[in-house]
Design an enzyme around this catalytic site. Structure first.
Site, short mmCIF file in Angstrom:
data_model
loop_
_atom_site.label_atom_id
_atom_site.label_comp_id
_atom_site.label_asym_id
_atom_site.label_seq_id
_atom_site.Cartn_x
_atom_site.Cartn_y
_atom_site.Cartn_z
N SER A 166 -19.72 -13.84 10.33
CA SER A 166 -18.60 -13.25 9.60
C SER A 166 -18.79 -11.73 9.47
O SER A 166 -18.89 -11.05 10.49
CB SER A 166 -18.46 -13.94 8.24
OG SER A 166 -17.20 -13.67 7.66
N HIS A 187 -15.32 -22.12 8.92
CA HIS A 187 -15.93 -20.79 8.96
C HIS A 187 -17.44 -20.84 8.74
O HIS A 187 -18.17 -19.98 9.22
CB HIS A 187 -15.26 -19.90 7.92
CG HIS A 187 -15.66 -18.47 7.99
ND1 HIS A 187 -15.53 -17.72 9.14
CD2 HIS A 187 -16.19 -17.64 7.05
CE1 HIS A 187 -15.95 -16.49 8.90
NE2 HIS A 187 -16.36 -16.41 7.65
#
Length: 252
Positions: free
Chosen positions: A82, A230
């Site tokens: 991320s 994610h």
């Protein structure tokens, strides 16, 4: 930056995402340190690292290079999740001679719309002086944060003289948030090996990002881990760790 070093061999730096710390990629470290020196970092404004009032990707890339200098490393592989993936990509673009390869987990080199408003609202409205961990968890979930994310966020709580405080610099992250979701790196393409791994159920890396990725990282390889979002490195760590380790070892 605060960091922990383990293993021996060619260096790999592991960089966590927003609100995290150096333990986020610890299981990957355990796999990589069999053959490499692994450096896990607390990104500035996180964990035990310095609190910055200004935070953007050129500054964070410079901090990675300063870390390599501190450790006497001519170059290293970078792996980031991320925000950490954006740090890895920015460092590779700005200092290509110092970076052997990069892995970016579930992130693209693009600007994103804001998506952490509920998290910031929940964190800033928590009464740190008058709470315990169970109450804090309830507060965050009632603020609309899913239980898994709330438990992850609460890893940054530490005991204070009265109640708790945050290890992360929450005010600094809020102040710099636009820079962290943005992307303003202008540099020549990074032509060394790049590996992008995305979660099959995540919307962070989509077909719309392909042109931006290829323009900046023309040697990219890509992989999707189905059944993950994610947090792919936490949801299917065995698969994620194997993919990253195989890629890194193929470059050495």
């Amino acid at each position: 930056m605060h960091f922990v070093v383990s293993g021996e061999g060619q260096a790999v730096v592991l960089i966590h995402g927003l609100f995290g710390d150096l333990d986020n990629l610890k299981s990957l470290s355990a796999e990589l340190e069999k053959t490499h020196q692994v450096i896990r970092v607390d990104v500035p404004n996180h964990g035990l690292s310095e609190h910055w009032q200004q935070m953007d990707y050129p500054l964070l890339a410079e901090a990675i290079i300063q870390l390599l200098d501190t450790l006497g490393l001519a170059s290293a592989h970078l792996v980031g999740h991320s925000m950490g993936g954006k740090i890895a990509m920015a460092t590779a673009l700005l200092y290509p001679q110092r970076i052997d390869s990069i892995v970016a987990a579930d992130i693209a080199p693009v600007a994103y719309p804001p998506r952490h408003q509920a998290v910031f609202a929940g964190l800033t409205s928590l009464d740190l002086a008058n709470t315990n961990r169970n109450q804090a968890l309830n507060h965050l979930t009632q603020a609309g944060i899913d239980t898994g994310t709330a438990q992850f966020l609460l890893k940054s709580l530490r005991r204070a003289e009265t109640g708790f405080s945050w290890k992360m610099n929450l005010d600094g992250l809020i102040r710099c948030y636009d820079k962290l979701i943005g992307w303003s790196i202008t540099a020549k393409p990074y032509t060394k090996p790049c590996y992008m791994i995305r979660g099959g159920d995540s919307d962070y890396v989509t077909a719309e990002h392909k042109d931006a990725i290829m323009a900046q990282f023309p040697q990219v390889q890509a992989k999707t881990i189905n059944g993950t979002g994610h947090w792919l490195h936490a949801q299917k760590p065995e698969i994620f760790n194997r993919l990253v380790a195989d890629f890194i070892r193929a470059q050495t």
